[in-house]
Structures are given as C-alpha cells and as structure tokens.
Design an enzyme around this catalytic site. Structure first.
Site, PDB file in Angstrom:
ATOM      1  N   HIS A   4       7.027   5.250  -1.495  1.00 29.91           N
ATOM      2  CA  HIS A   4       6.738   4.636  -0.199  1.00 29.91           C
ATOM      3  C   HIS A   4       5.727   5.498   0.539  1.00 29.91           C
ATOM      4  CE1 HIS A   4      10.084   1.567   0.102  1.00 29.91           C
ATOM      5  NE2 HIS A   4      10.475   2.273  -0.946  1.00 29.91           N
TER       6      HIS A   4
ATOM      7  N   GLU B 144       1.712  -0.327   1.937  1.00 27.36           N
ATOM      8  CA  GLU B 144       1.831   1.036   1.422  1.00 27.36           C
ATOM      9  C   GLU B 144       1.067   1.181   0.102  1.00 27.36           C
ATOM     10  OE1 GLU B 144       6.022   2.038   1.623  1.00 27.36           O
ATOM     11  OE2 GLU B 144       6.115   1.466   3.738  1.00 27.36           O
TER      12      GLU B 144
ATOM     13  N   HIS C   9       6.791  -2.228   0.135  1.00 25.32           N
ATOM     14  CA  HIS C   9       6.209  -2.640   1.406  1.00 25.32           C
ATOM     15  C   HIS C   9       4.706  -2.844   1.248  1.00 25.32           C
ATOM     16  CE1 HIS C   9       9.865  -0.473   3.279  1.00 25.32           C
ATOM     17  NE2 HIS C   9      10.110  -1.769   3.151  1.00 25.32           N
TER      18      HIS C   9
ATOM     19  N   GLU D  93       8.367   9.573   0.199  1.00 27.33           N
ATOM     20  CA  GLU D  93       7.437   9.120   1.226  1.00 27.33           C
ATOM     21  C   GLU D  93       6.154   9.920   1.065  1.00 27.33           C
ATOM     22  OE1 GLU D  93       7.808   6.682   3.227  1.00 27.33           O
ATOM     23  OE2 GLU D  93       9.954   6.267   3.286  1.00 27.33           O
TER      24      GLU D  93
END
Length: 535
Positions: free
Chosen positions: A232, A95, A92, A305
C-alpha cells in the site's frame, strides 16, 4: 493509506471530475505502468524465464479485467512441497507505487536467478506468488480525470462496482474481507465514504478472487502460504495484525505468534528504514486483508506502506514523481529477501525452528482438517466426542476434569467440548476417534510432540483410556496410552514426545482415541500443540 483525516479529505477530491480520456499516466510520470504496460512487462519476464516464471490470472475484476499473478519457483510447473510466500498490490486505486514494487519484486527474483546465489537459493526453496493489481478497474479509472486539479489523476481509492440504491460507486476492498468485517468502527457503512466496507463481507468480486486463491493453497488441511505482504501507500510503515483492536495480544492471537510478528516486522524495518508497528497503532481498521490472512489462515501477514512519507495532501501521499520509483522500490530489496527467506518458517525469527518448523505444526487455533470417526465405528454421542474449540472448565468432586484453557491460544481438541456447569452432561461415554490429514515425513525426522490431559472420576478403570497412534499404509501403531485407575484424577496438561524414526520417509496420519468404557465413569480428554519437530 494516509492518516484517517487525509483519507476522509479524499472523498471530496475523488468527486471533482468525471473520467474522460483513455487511462494513462501523464508524460511526466511515464515510468509508471498502466494496466496494459504492467501485463506486457510480466508476460515479457515469463517469456524470458519460462523455467522459473509462470504468469496466470486468479480471476476477473468487476469490469472483467484479468487479475494477473505470477509464480516464481525453480520447478515452476510443479506444485512442490515448499513454503509459499504471497505478495499483492493495488487494493486501492490511487496507490500506483505498489504496482511498481510488485514488478520490482518479480524482476528481483527472475533477473537475478542465474547470477545471485541468495536469490537462486530462495527461488529453489520457495514458491513465490505475486498478484500485481487486485483493483485494476480502479487503477485505470484513476488515470482518467482530465478536469481534476492534478490531471489525469482522480484521487480514486475504491473499486468500480455500483452500489445498489446509491449513485456512489465502489467499495474499499481493504475493508471487505470476512474476518471481523464491520465489527469495530474501522470502516464505514456509507456508500459515499472512501472506507465503505460494502453491503456484506466478500461483496466485491476482487476480494472473492483473492480469497479463493488463498483458500486453494490449503493442502491436506495445512495452508501452504506461510508469509504475506500486501503493498500500500503511504507512510513508510510495516504493519502487522490486528487492525480491528488496540489490544496487542487478543484472544485470537497466541503469544508466540505476536512475538514472531514483532520480530519479523522490526527486522524488516531495520532493513528498509521503515517504522514497524501494529496495524491498529495507525488507526482501527476492520474487515482488512491482513486480519483475515492471519485470523482465518494463520498466515504471517504484513502491510507495507510504501514511499512517500506522510504529507498533508492526497496528492503528496499517493502521487510521487516517477523519478522516485527506482530508488524507492530498490530500497526494499533486503527486506523482500528477508521476508521470502524467514517467511518459509516465520518462527525462525524467535528461535523456534526446531519445534515449529518441522513437517507438522498445529496449535489448533484454526481448522487443519482433523477427521472425526474416520472408521465409522465410534460409539460416543456427539455431545461427548472429540471436537476443536474453546473448552469450558468442568469439575467433579472439587477437581478439574475438563481444562478450560489451552496450552497456547484459546482452542484445543477436547471430548465433550461444549461443556457447561455439569461435567456429566458432556461426558465421553463410549469411544471417539479423531485423525489428522496425511503428513509427509522426510528421510530425517524428529519427534512427534503434543500436550494432553486425562481427567476422570473415582469410578474409572483401565477400560477408560487416551491413546495415540501413527497410521501409515493402512496400519496403525499405538505409540502412547494413558489408562484410567479407580480414583479421581484431575486433568493436567502433560507433554508427550514420540520418536518417529520408524516412519522416516513415509506419509503418516496421527490418530487420537478416547475411550470411556467403565460403565458410567466420568472421562474428559484434551490435546493441544501437536507438532512434528525437526531432528
């Protein structure tokens, strides 16, 4: 990857301003690496450590940028028979901390190889691959919106491929993978959505590039990549599959694999202070990378994450100040080293090293290259020959012939696999042979183990059989057989263990032969959980 509400809020943010200046971070965030600076850094590491670092491109993005990767291993120019670990970053665009974590991982291994015994042992015993920015087009575009509320950031998430028939740009790369694509409400079919899954699976060149690289790591039917982390932001989480379902152990995951995911996830979280949970506990996703990595390849795949923790805005979630880079990437040091170590055989995490970490481990849940009729002499019809799949139960005289359940997971090798209500419709009727891909044994080897059943009718005889062979150097040695007898016997899973000392140091194949030679007799055979254990 913020909570879904924040993701959807980002749709409007991403459309605030068009691109203007060349892509670069503002002075206040200059410690972040743009694409050119990232490439310069990884190539500088390669130049400084050429014996252990090899930098290469796995393909190109939609706009033609190279998608750069590095391999880190002691004999880096050689494809050794060592467990492989994969990291990737920047699915993404916004990010950017993920690129910094990928670069940190490269430096952790390369810069400490000579001075740190733990790092050296891991580099010597693994082949580690890092893909630094899967979405370089989006990452660069995200640094060009001078008219946004937080210039030059665009809050952009997707890649940069136009969508036919729409003015909306881009696909969410982490909804474009081919496992359970678009199945379960975990992505959008709207081109304007930031979770747009694309017109079909693998429509984005970036996901195809990653797919082709992972597929290329299959050798002799066995995936060499054992563990994987996709990086991420945000939320400080460690997630394991599946994203497509809230069920903890669905039919396409074995109990042992689930236990391994949980043990590894919780251990990594204990090392970096993150929270560990199943991906769908956050929210449902479909067509995402970790589901494909595990579902298609049985790679133990995790989403990390990264920092920062959850906030109420896209700017707080994805654009931390660059002063946090050093501390927040170093925070993951021990978890990274654990993943590289235990990821060599993830089943170590649940105490199954001896049985599951040997030269061969096939629970038959994915295809590992078993070859049908390798000699070209089989006589069984296709309806009765060996096949890998989900068997249906058949009965004869009130007794089970073909067992309808596997010993783990859902798939087995079975004769007459697509059996329905009639056992005789998919009877073996002749001879069928199936052979593994080549397996290299070490000088100190343990036992071959497998589970099998042999169900047959009352008209069976010694002409019916299940036999196992070891093939080496073109010579087959029978190591097990079960012969029919003239009475009805139900299929029952039975474990077999065979000493392989005679083949130590050799390359072998495992061969199973089923024979229904008693003239009209009913024979049903199955095999599951084929392993060569450690001594």
């Amino acid at each position: 990857m913020a909570v879904l509400a924040t993701l959807l809020a980002g749709v409007a943010l991403a459309a605030v301003a068009g691109p203007a200046a060349a892509a670069n971070f503002p002075a206040k965030d200059s410690r972040f690496h743009n694409y050119a600076e990232m490439v310069a850094d990884i190539k500088a590491v390669e130049a400084a450590k050429p014996s252990i670092v090899d930098v290469f491109s796995i393909g190109k993005s939609y706009q033609g940028r190279a998608i750069w990767a590095a391999k880190i291993s002691d004999n880096v120019a050689t494809d050794e028979n060592e467990p492989e670990i994969l990291f990737d970053a920047l699915h993404h665009a916004r990010e950017h901390m993920t690129v910094e974590q990928a670069l940190y991982t490269l430096h952790l291994l390369a810069d400490n190889y000579a001075s740190n015994a733990q790092v050296k042992n891991l580099v010597n015993g693994r082949e580690v691959f890092i893909v630094f920015a899967l979405n370089p087009d989006g990452g660069e575009y995200d640094l060009t919106c001078t008219g946004s509320s937080h210039p030059p950031y665009c809050a952009w998430r997707k890649h940069r491929q136009p969508n036919a028939g729409s003015s909306a740009i881009g696909t969410d790369l982490n909804r474009n993978y081919g496992y359970r694509w678009g199945c379960c409400g975990g992505s959008s079919g709207s081109t304007s959505s930031i979770t747009y899954r694309g017109p079909k699976a693998w429509s984005a060149p970036e996901t195809r590039v990653l797919r082709d690289f992972v597929n290329s790591r299959v050798k002799n039917g066995v995936q060499q990549i054992r563990a994987h982390v996709t990086l991420h932001t945000n939320g400080q989480l460690i997630l394991w599959p599946y994203g497509y379902t809230k069920t903890n152990i669905p039919v396409d995951m074995s109990v042992q694999d689930h236990d391994t995911f949980v043990a590894m996830g919780k251990r990594m979280a204990s090392l970096n202070g993150y929270k560990a949970e199943q991906s769908s506990d956050l929210y449902i996703t479909d067509g995402d990378q970790i589901d494909w990595m595990y579902g298609a390849h049985r790679v133990f795949s995790f989403t990390w994450e990264l920092y920062p923790p959850e906030t109420s805005t896209v700017w707080g979630d994805h654009y931390p100040a660059d002063e946090h880079i050093a501390a927040q990437t170093a925070r993951n040091r021990n978890a990274l080293l654990y993943l590289i170590d235990v990821g060599g055989c993830p089943y170590r995490a649940i105490g199954l090293s001896k049985t599951h970490c040997g030269p061969y481990n096939d629970d038959l849940e994915i295809s590992r290259g078993w070859g049908l009729n390798p000699d070209g002499t089989d006589t069984a019809p296709a309806s009765g020959a060996w096949a890998r799949g989900n068997p249906a139960q058949t009965t004869s005289g009130g007794q089970v012939m073909q067992i309808g359940t596997a010993t783990s997971g859902r798939y087995t090798l079975a004769t007459g696999l697509p059996a329905g209500a009639s056992a005789t419709a998919y009877d073996l009727d002749g001879r069928s042979t199936v052979r593994s891909q080549p397996i290299s044994l070490g000088s100190n080897v343990g036992h071959l183990t497998f589970r099998y059943y042999c169900g047959h009718g009352a008209d069976s005889s010694r002409s019916d059989s299940f036999q196992a062979y070891i093939e080496a150097g073109g010579v087959r040695t029978r190591v097990f057989r079960d012969l029919g007898v003239s009475l009805r016997e139900a299929g029952r899973w039975t474990k077999v263990s065979i000493d392989l000392d005679a083949w130590a140091g050799k390359t072998i194949r495992i061969v199973f032969v089923g024979t229904d030679g008693a003239g009209g007799s009913l024979v049903e055979l199955g095999v599951d959980d084929i392993r060569i254990e450690l001594p």
